[in-house]
Scaffold this motif. Structure first.
Motif, mmCIF file in Angstrom:
data_model
loop_
_atom_site.group_PDB
_atom_site.id
_atom_site.type_symbol
_atom_site.label_atom_id
_atom_site.label_comp_id
_atom_site.label_asym_id
_atom_site.label_seq_id
_atom_site.Cartn_x
_atom_site.Cartn_y
_atom_site.Cartn_z
ATOM 1 N N ARG A 176 19.711 6.624 -5.254
ATOM 2 C CA ARG A 176 19.606 7.637 -4.980
ATOM 3 C C ARG A 176 21.104 8.136 -5.151
ATOM 4 O O ARG A 176 21.292 9.412 -5.702
ATOM 5 C CB ARG A 176 19.310 8.141 -3.502
ATOM 6 C CG ARG A 176 17.937 7.739 -3.074
ATOM 7 C CD ARG A 176 17.705 8.023 -1.712
ATOM 8 N NE ARG A 176 17.898 9.605 -1.591
ATOM 9 C CZ ARG A 176 17.672 10.030 -0.169
ATOM 10 N NH1 ARG A 176 17.676 9.572 0.976
ATOM 11 N NH2 ARG A 176 17.770 11.521 -0.033
ATOM 12 N N SER A 205 14.684 7.924 -8.402
ATOM 13 C CA SER A 205 15.101 8.986 -7.735
ATOM 14 C C SER A 205 15.547 10.141 -8.691
ATOM 15 O O SER A 205 15.668 9.917 -9.875
ATOM 16 C CB SER A 205 16.492 8.601 -7.224
ATOM 17 O OG SER A 205 16.707 7.497 -6.337
ATOM 18 N N ASP A 208 18.328 15.657 -7.969
ATOM 19 C CA ASP A 208 19.128 15.892 -7.004
ATOM 20 C C ASP A 208 19.128 14.972 -5.746
ATOM 21 O O ASP A 208 19.467 15.410 -4.571
ATOM 22 C CB ASP A 208 18.067 16.988 -6.361
ATOM 23 C CG ASP A 208 16.535 16.967 -6.259
ATOM 24 O OD1 ASP A 208 16.506 15.501 -6.474
ATOM 25 O OD2 ASP A 208 15.894 17.756 -5.724
ATOM 26 N N THR A 210 16.520 13.265 -4.585
ATOM 27 C CA THR A 210 15.103 12.797 -4.041
ATOM 28 C C THR A 210 14.461 11.690 -4.458
ATOM 29 O O THR A 210 14.459 11.271 -5.491
ATOM 30 C CB THR A 210 14.301 14.227 -4.379
ATOM 31 O OG1 THR A 210 14.809 15.421 -3.726
ATOM 32 C CG2 THR A 210 12.895 14.059 -3.821
ATOM 33 N N LYS A 231 14.006 19.485 -14.492
ATOM 34 C CA LYS A 231 14.442 19.305 -13.109
ATOM 35 C C LYS A 231 15.933 18.871 -13.200
ATOM 36 O O LYS A 231 16.507 18.963 -12.287
ATOM 37 C CB LYS A 231 13.862 18.046 -12.523
ATOM 38 C CG LYS A 231 12.363 18.509 -12.257
ATOM 39 C CD LYS A 231 12.207 19.605 -11.018
ATOM 40 C CE LYS A 231 10.747 19.719 -10.734
ATOM 41 N NZ LYS A 231 10.384 20.957 -9.885
#
Length: 259
Positions: A176, A205, A208, A210, A231
């Protein structure tokens, strides 16, 4: 978009024939799922009985499977070049052609006694994406993930791994962190428990930070995830860390600490 199949694969250390048969079984099982890339973890043919890797040209073996099942594959293998042996990750297209190969930089424990160390970063063009490749212990080092993202232009960094049992939160968390700080996708792809224990918990991940997918088990598992190019820009616009970076100041600070 890029559709990935994530195989949290169990290896029996040194059992090359068994691991090859199991590898082919998984390729055959998932190759009909319209995947852009089917991904396997580190050293998934020989395991950590390194000498057993000399029984087979692992790169040629996986290349043959990619061609036979018309399925692009990314996997961690032993790779021999001019008498030197590397802990490597390779990407083959659906014809079995080698698209790119990365040789591990941060060798772990007994790997240092057997493998030569890589010294270069690589990001390859694949189906409209820039695919960066690192391996296992490399996950802990922003010093190589950041230039791979910023200088080499990687949109996604894949980390085939063999992280030990009990370290699942650090493994997933590092994935992450590397994603968020570089605003790229990361795929931290771990081994499952075989005859040795590994922490599993393969994690994909987003840019951002997430978590898009986490296989919350130490056993064999499979998951799919679709990555979206849009994204990347959303994350980079929302938090403009890339534009805020000041490499000239970082270099100045580093130079000052030497004196």
């Amino acid at each position: 978009m890029l559709k990935l199949g994530i195989v949290q694969f169990a290896v029996i250390e040194g059992e090359v024939e068994r691991n090859c048969a199991h590898f082919e079984h998984e390729v055959k099982k998932y190759s009909g799922k319209d995947l852009d890339l089917l991904c396997f973890p580190e050293l998934c043919i020989s395991g950590y009985k390194f000498e057993k890797g000399k029984l087979l040209d692992e790169r040629a073996y996986v290349s043959g499977l990619a061609a036979r099942y018309e399925q692009p594959i990314l996997a961690g293998v032993q790779s021999v070049h001019e008498g030197k042996c590397y802990d490597a990750v390779c990407l083959w297209d659906e014809t079995g052609k080698l698209v790119g190969e990365y040789k591990k930089i941060h060798l772990w424990a007994t790997e240092n006694d057997y493998f030569d160390r890589g010294d270069a970063l690589i990001a390859v063009d694949f189906r409209g994406w820039k695919i960066g490749m690192l391996i296992c212990a490399d996950l802990g080092f922003a010093e190589i993930s950041t230039p791979l993202a910023l200088d080499k232009g990687a949109d996604v960094i894949l980390y085939p791994s063999a992280w030990g049992y009990g370290w699942e939160e650090l493994f997933s968390g590092c994935g992450r962190t590397r994603a968020a700080e570089n605003q790229v996708y990361t795929v931290a792809l771990n081994r499952a428990c075989g005859d040795e224990k590994y922490c599993g918990n393969s994690t994909v991940s987003g840019p951002d930070g997430t978590v898009l997918l986490r296989l919350q088990t130490t056993e064999e598992a499979y998951g799919e995830v679709i990555l979206e190019k849009g994204k990347l820009e959303e994350a980079r616009t929302g938090i403009p860390w890339r534009r805020m970076k000041r490499p000239e100041i970082y270099r100045q600070i580093a130079d000052n600490t030497k004196h």
